[in-house]
Design an enzyme around this catalytic site. Structure first.
Site, short mmCIF file in Angstrom:
data_model
loop_
_atom_site.label_atom_id
_atom_site.label_comp_id
_atom_site.label_asym_id
_atom_site.label_seq_id
_atom_site.Cartn_x
_atom_site.Cartn_y
_atom_site.Cartn_z
N ILE A 1 76.42 53.32 52.66
CA ILE A 1 76.03 52.75 53.94
C ILE A 1 76.13 53.83 55.01
O ILE A 1 77.13 54.54 55.11
CB ILE A 1 76.93 51.56 54.32
CG1 ILE A 1 76.71 50.40 53.34
CG2 ILE A 1 76.67 51.10 55.75
CD1 ILE A 1 77.60 49.21 53.57
N GLY B 1 70.90 51.93 57.23
CA GLY B 1 71.52 50.80 56.56
C GLY B 1 72.17 51.14 55.24
O GLY B 1 73.11 51.93 55.20
N CYS C 1 77.93 61.97 49.98
CA CYS C 1 78.73 61.45 51.10
C CYS C 1 79.91 62.37 51.43
O CYS C 1 80.85 61.95 52.10
CB CYS C 1 79.23 60.04 50.82
SG CYS C 1 77.88 58.86 50.49
#
Length: 264
Positions: free
Chosen positions: A183, A195, A213
């Site tokens: 997300i 999103g 990430c």
């Protein structure tokens, strides 16, 4: 909240180029800010592409110079591509905007969707997204303490240069925590953009070329991989859509509480 509409932009052979989807996000964002459209969720697949949020470090990008699109969302670098369901909720929130509450709602909808397939997922404190938890360290393959994990102990260690042993796509084999849905969002003028990306049945080896990430001590997962069976975007779309509608429709949208400093 206002009515919520879903727009299916394209899947499979009709996967949507990232720039095209980004342009459409901005168009819908402007229309939502002007109250010309209701809250809208764009659902789609992308052709393979790496995108980097504002906090991405140079050391987390592909080592071979593979192109990366820098975007204005939060978070770090990730991959989008075939087999991954991407959703861009464009929702007007009361100000001051409670960004964390918005992220938690997206996580909750995806946790419920995974549960419908019999897969238990959860949140991890300090790490956004939806996760499949690994075994306790002492029960993992080898039973080594994290103190001996070079990804943690050595600041210069790069898992991409050490073969499949530390590849993010192999986190399940190592029985480590692994992210099944990422997300990353942006809020402008009180309206959300960007999103989530739910790994349904992608080739997760695409993640091995980056530090997904920015997390070096965990990996990635997919619904198909965790369930051990074929599962398609087509069958997952209505399930995710239904849970997003339920969670977002039942949410009580409130401004973020700003604590005032005590008078001296």
């Amino acid at each position: 909240m206002s009515d919520l509409r879903f727009v299916h932009m394209g899947f499979g052979a009709d996967a949507v180029d990232y720039q095209e989807a980004w342009d459409e996000q901005r168009r819908v964002h402007a229309a939502r800010f002007a109250d010309e459209v209701p809250d809208t969720v764009l659902l789609l697949e992308h052709p393979p592409v790496y995108t980097a949020g504002r906090r991405t470090e140079p050391s987390e990008r592909p080592l071979d110079g593979t192109p990366v699109i820098d975007v204005d969302r939060g978070g770090k670098i990730t991959w989008h591509g075939p087999g991954q369901l991407v959703g861009y909720p464009i929702q007007k929130l009361p100000r001051p905007v409670d960004v964390i509450a918005h992220v938690r709602r997206l996580e909750e909808a995806l946790i419920r969707a995974c549960a419908e397939y019999g897969l238990e997922t959860t949140r991890i404190e300090g790490r956004s997204g939806v996760w499949v938890l690994g075994d306790p360290v002492e029960q993992r393959l080898g039973g080594l303490s994290l103190d001996f994990d070079p990804r943690i102990a050595d600041a210069e260690f790069d898992p991409r240069m050490n073969g499949p042993e530390y590849a993010p796509s192999n986190a399940g084999q190592r029985r480590e925590d692994r992210k099944i849905a990422a997300i990353g969002i942006r809020v402008a003028k009180g309206v959300t953009m960007h999103g989530f990306a739910l790994n349904v049945n992608p080739d997760n080896r695409w993640f091995d070329r980056i530090i997904p990430c920015g997390i070096r001590d965990a990996g990635v997962a997919s619904l198909a991989g965790e369930l051990g069976r074929d599962i398609t975007i087509e069958e997952v779309v209505p399930v995710v859509e239904r849970h997003l509608r339920e969670v977002m429709a039942s949410a009580v949208l409130e401004p973020r509480v700003i604590e005032k400093p005590a008078a001296v």
